[in-house]
Design a protein around this motif. Structure first.
Motif, mmCIF file in Angstrom:
data_model
loop_
_atom_site.group_PDB
_atom_site.id
_atom_site.type_symbol
_atom_site.label_atom_id
_atom_site.label_comp_id
_atom_site.label_asym_id
_atom_site.label_seq_id
_atom_site.Cartn_x
_atom_site.Cartn_y
_atom_site.Cartn_z
ATOM 1 N N SER B 28 4.368 29.560 -17.386
ATOM 2 C CA SER B 28 4.091 28.460 -16.474
ATOM 3 C C SER B 28 2.696 28.652 -15.889
ATOM 4 O O SER B 28 2.211 29.776 -15.788
ATOM 5 N N ASP B 66 -0.931 19.412 -21.785
ATOM 6 C CA ASP B 66 0.463 19.053 -22.040
ATOM 7 C C ASP B 66 1.311 20.261 -21.653
ATOM 8 O O ASP B 66 1.458 21.201 -22.435
ATOM 9 N N THR B 67 1.861 20.238 -20.454
ATOM 10 C CA THR B 67 2.621 21.394 -19.974
ATOM 11 C C THR B 67 3.948 21.553 -20.710
ATOM 12 O O THR B 67 4.475 22.660 -20.789
ATOM 13 N N SER B 68 4.479 20.464 -21.264
ATOM 14 C CA SER B 68 5.741 20.576 -22.001
ATOM 15 C C SER B 68 5.543 21.341 -23.300
ATOM 16 O O SER B 68 6.439 22.048 -23.763
ATOM 17 N N LYS B 69 4.354 21.220 -23.872
ATOM 18 C CA LYS B 69 4.028 21.947 -25.103
ATOM 19 C C LYS B 69 3.220 23.211 -24.818
ATOM 20 O O LYS B 69 2.852 23.943 -25.736
ATOM 21 N N LYS B 70 2.913 23.451 -23.547
ATOM 22 C CA LYS B 70 2.094 24.594 -23.158
ATOM 23 C C LYS B 70 0.809 24.627 -23.986
ATOM 24 O O LYS B 70 0.469 25.639 -24.641
#
Lengths: 113, 111
Positions: B28, B66-70
Protein backbone atom coordinates in the motif's frame (compact mmCIF):
# COMPACT_ATOMS: atom_id res chain seq x y z
CA UNK A 1 19.53 29.17 -2.58
CA UNK A 2 22.25 26.55 -2.25
CA UNK A 3 21.25 22.95 -2.86
CA UNK A 4 22.26 19.87 -0.93
CA UNK A 5 26.03 19.50 -0.85
CA UNK A 6 28.08 16.39 -0.23
CA UNK A 7 31.76 15.84 0.38
CA UNK A 8 34.01 14.41 -0.74
CA UNK A 9 33.04 13.81 -4.37
CA UNK A 10 35.18 10.71 -4.58
CA UNK A 11 36.68 8.56 -1.85
CA UNK A 12 39.02 5.62 -2.28
CA UNK A 13 39.58 3.34 0.68
CA UNK A 14 41.10 -0.04 1.37
CA UNK A 15 39.09 -2.98 2.68
CA UNK A 16 38.89 -2.84 6.47
CA UNK A 17 39.27 0.93 6.71
CA UNK A 18 36.63 3.43 7.77
CA UNK A 19 34.94 6.00 5.54
CA UNK A 20 33.23 9.24 6.56
CA UNK A 21 30.87 10.99 4.19
CA UNK A 22 29.32 14.39 4.83
CA UNK A 23 26.11 16.10 3.78
CA UNK A 24 24.76 19.61 4.20
CA UNK A 25 21.01 19.96 3.62
CA UNK A 26 19.20 22.87 2.04
CA UNK A 27 18.86 25.74 4.47
CA UNK A 28 15.74 25.27 6.57
CA UNK A 29 15.48 21.53 5.94
CA UNK A 30 15.61 19.45 9.10
CA UNK A 31 15.50 15.94 7.66
CA UNK A 32 18.41 14.16 6.00
CA UNK A 33 18.22 10.80 4.23
CA UNK A 34 21.09 8.57 3.13
CA UNK A 35 20.91 6.10 0.25
CA UNK A 36 23.30 3.62 -1.29
CA UNK A 37 23.27 3.10 -5.05
CA UNK A 38 25.45 0.23 -6.17
CA UNK A 39 26.43 0.15 -9.85
CA UNK A 40 23.45 -0.52 -12.06
CA UNK A 41 21.04 -0.83 -9.17
CA UNK A 42 18.33 1.31 -7.65
CA UNK A 43 18.64 3.30 -4.47
CA UNK A 44 18.64 1.44 -1.19
CA UNK A 45 17.50 3.39 1.87
CA UNK A 46 20.17 3.59 4.57
CA UNK A 47 19.23 6.10 7.27
CA UNK A 48 16.86 8.96 8.06
CA UNK A 49 17.72 11.71 10.54
CA UNK A 50 15.36 14.42 11.67
CA UNK A 51 15.96 17.07 14.32
CA UNK A 52 19.16 15.32 15.37
CA UNK A 53 17.55 11.92 15.93
CA UNK A 54 17.75 8.71 13.91
CA UNK A 55 14.14 8.10 12.80
CA UNK A 56 14.48 5.07 10.59
CA UNK A 57 17.10 2.67 9.38
CA UNK A 58 17.30 0.46 6.31
CA UNK A 59 18.37 -3.15 6.14
CA UNK A 60 22.10 -2.55 6.54
CA UNK A 61 24.57 -3.91 9.11
CA UNK A 62 25.50 -1.84 12.20
CA UNK A 63 28.84 -0.85 10.68
CA UNK A 64 26.81 1.69 8.72
CA UNK A 65 26.08 4.51 11.14
CA UNK A 66 25.71 8.23 11.18
CA UNK A 67 24.62 11.30 13.03
CA UNK A 68 23.02 14.65 12.51
CA UNK A 69 24.51 17.79 13.96
CA UNK A 70 22.68 20.78 15.52
CA UNK A 71 22.99 22.67 12.21
CA UNK A 72 21.20 19.69 10.53
CA UNK A 73 24.23 18.61 8.53
CA UNK A 74 24.89 14.91 8.66
CA UNK A 75 27.69 12.40 8.58
CA UNK A 76 27.62 8.80 7.38
CA UNK A 77 30.27 6.46 8.74
CA UNK A 78 31.04 3.08 7.28
CA UNK A 79 33.35 0.92 9.38
CA UNK A 80 35.28 -2.20 8.40
CA UNK A 81 34.82 -1.47 4.69
CA UNK A 82 34.08 -4.36 2.38
CA UNK A 83 34.49 -4.50 -1.39
CA UNK A 84 30.71 -4.56 -1.87
CA UNK A 85 30.42 -1.21 -0.10
CA UNK A 86 31.70 0.39 -3.31
CA UNK A 87 28.80 2.53 -4.48
CA UNK A 88 27.43 6.02 -4.96
CA UNK A 89 26.16 7.34 -1.63
CA UNK A 90 23.42 9.91 -1.98
CA UNK A 91 22.12 12.30 0.60
CA UNK A 92 18.73 14.02 0.38
CA UNK A 93 16.96 16.58 2.50
CA UNK A 94 13.33 17.50 2.99
CA UNK A 95 11.26 20.18 4.59
CA UNK A 96 8.52 18.86 6.80
CA UNK A 97 7.12 15.40 7.24
CA UNK A 98 8.38 12.19 5.72
CA UNK A 99 6.96 11.27 2.33
CA UNK A 100 7.44 14.63 0.69
CA UNK A 101 9.65 15.63 -2.20
CA UNK A 102 13.31 14.91 -1.53
CA UNK A 103 16.15 17.12 -2.72
CA UNK A 104 19.29 15.19 -3.55
CA UNK A 105 22.94 16.07 -3.43
CA UNK A 106 25.38 15.03 -6.17
CA UNK A 107 26.62 12.03 -4.19
CA UNK A 108 29.91 10.63 -2.98
CA UNK A 109 31.46 7.84 -5.04
CA UNK A 110 33.10 5.41 -2.63
CA UNK A 111 35.51 2.86 -4.04
CA UNK A 112 36.85 0.11 -1.79
CA UNK A 113 39.92 -1.73 -3.04
CA UNK B 1 11.84 -7.16 -0.96
CA UNK B 2 9.65 -4.07 -1.02
CA UNK B 3 11.47 -2.63 -4.00
CA UNK B 4 9.37 -1.83 -7.01
CA UNK B 5 10.17 -2.75 -10.55
CA UNK B 6 10.24 -0.61 -13.64
CA UNK B 7 9.58 -1.58 -17.17
CA UNK B 8 11.28 -1.39 -19.56
CA UNK B 9 14.79 -1.49 -18.11
CA UNK B 10 15.99 0.52 -21.08
CA UNK B 11 14.25 2.53 -23.79
CA UNK B 12 15.72 4.09 -26.90
CA UNK B 13 13.71 6.58 -28.97
CA UNK B 14 14.14 9.48 -31.39
CA UNK B 15 13.66 13.10 -30.50
CA UNK B 16 10.04 14.14 -30.82
CA UNK B 17 8.68 10.71 -29.92
CA UNK B 18 6.85 9.95 -26.71
CA UNK B 19 8.42 7.81 -23.98
CA UNK B 20 6.38 5.69 -21.61
CA UNK B 21 7.81 3.89 -18.62
CA UNK B 22 5.96 1.80 -16.08
CA UNK B 23 6.40 1.13 -12.40
CA UNK B 24 4.93 -1.69 -10.34
CA UNK B 25 5.06 -1.86 -6.56
CA UNK B 26 4.12 -4.32 -3.88
CA UNK B 27 2.63 -2.57 -0.86
CA UNK B 28 0.00 0.00 0.00
CA UNK B 29 1.16 3.55 -0.59
CA UNK B 30 0.40 7.11 0.48
CA UNK B 31 2.09 8.61 -2.56
CA UNK B 32 4.27 7.73 -5.53
CA UNK B 33 7.04 9.95 -6.86
CA UNK B 34 9.11 10.02 -10.02
CA UNK B 35 12.74 11.12 -10.12
CA UNK B 36 15.30 11.63 -12.88
CA UNK B 37 19.01 10.85 -12.57
CA UNK B 38 21.59 12.08 -15.06
CA UNK B 39 24.80 10.09 -15.48
CA UNK B 40 25.10 8.66 -11.97
CA UNK B 41 24.60 11.99 -10.24
CA UNK B 42 21.96 13.15 -7.78
CA UNK B 43 18.28 12.63 -8.41
CA UNK B 44 15.87 15.38 -9.38
CA UNK B 45 12.25 15.22 -8.28
CA UNK B 46 9.79 15.31 -11.18
CA UNK B 47 6.31 14.75 -9.83
CA UNK B 48 4.40 13.41 -6.83
CA UNK B 49 1.00 11.74 -7.11
CA UNK B 50 -1.06 10.88 -4.04
CA UNK B 51 -2.85 7.58 -3.60
CA UNK B 52 -6.26 9.22 -4.09
CA UNK B 53 -5.20 10.78 -7.41
CA UNK B 54 -5.38 8.99 -10.74
CA UNK B 55 -3.55 11.35 -13.07
CA UNK B 56 -1.25 14.32 -12.82
CA UNK B 57 0.43 16.58 -15.35
CA UNK B 58 3.54 18.75 -15.21
CA UNK B 59 4.70 20.32 -18.44
CA UNK B 60 5.52 17.47 -20.84
CA UNK B 61 5.09 14.88 -18.10
CA UNK B 62 1.95 12.87 -17.46
CA UNK B 63 1.75 10.40 -14.59
CA UNK B 64 -1.02 7.92 -13.95
CA UNK B 65 -1.60 5.81 -10.88
CA UNK B 66 -3.70 2.65 -10.58
CA UNK B 67 -3.70 1.56 -6.94
CA UNK B 68 -5.83 -1.50 -7.69
CA UNK B 69 -3.08 -2.80 -9.98
CA UNK B 70 -0.29 -1.30 -7.86
CA UNK B 71 1.18 0.37 -10.90
CA UNK B 72 2.05 3.78 -12.29
CA UNK B 73 3.22 5.10 -15.61
CA UNK B 74 5.25 8.13 -16.63
CA UNK B 75 4.72 9.57 -20.09
CA UNK B 76 7.17 12.10 -21.51
CA UNK B 77 5.76 13.73 -24.61
CA UNK B 78 7.81 15.19 -27.47
CA UNK B 79 11.09 13.86 -26.03
CA UNK B 80 14.31 15.83 -26.34
CA UNK B 81 17.93 14.70 -26.24
CA UNK B 82 18.16 16.43 -22.85
CA UNK B 83 15.61 13.94 -21.47
CA UNK B 84 18.27 11.22 -21.72
CA UNK B 85 18.59 9.95 -18.15
CA UNK B 86 17.52 7.20 -15.78
CA UNK B 87 14.02 7.51 -14.36
CA UNK B 88 13.02 6.06 -11.00
CA UNK B 89 9.70 5.67 -9.30
CA UNK B 90 9.59 5.77 -5.52
CA UNK B 91 6.73 4.84 -3.26
CA UNK B 92 5.99 6.14 0.20
CA UNK B 93 3.93 4.37 2.82
CA UNK B 94 3.53 6.02 6.19
CA UNK B 95 3.93 2.69 7.95
CA UNK B 96 7.44 2.23 6.57
CA UNK B 97 8.52 5.88 6.94
CA UNK B 98 10.82 5.73 3.93
CA UNK B 99 10.83 6.05 0.17
CA UNK B 100 11.21 2.74 -1.66
CA UNK B 101 12.80 3.20 -5.06
CA UNK B 102 12.26 1.10 -8.14
CA UNK B 103 15.04 -0.33 -10.25
CA UNK B 104 14.86 2.45 -12.86
CA UNK B 105 14.42 2.84 -16.60
CA UNK B 106 17.34 4.10 -18.70
CA UNK B 107 16.01 6.40 -21.41
CA UNK B 108 18.12 7.33 -24.44
CA UNK B 109 16.75 10.02 -26.74
CA UNK B 110 18.67 10.33 -29.98
CA UNK B 111 18.72 13.58 -32.00
Amino acid sequence: EAGVTQSPTHLIKTRGQQATLRCSPISGHTSVYWYQQALGLGLQFLLWYDEGEERNRGNFPPRFSGRQFPNYSSELNVNALELEDSALYLCASTLGLAGGEQYFGPGTRLTVT
Amino acid sequence: SQQGEEDPQALSIQEGENATMNCSYKTSINNLQWYRQNSGRGLVHLILIRSNEREKHSGRLRVTLDTSKKSSSLLITASRAADTASYFCATFFRGFQKLVFGTGTRLLVSP
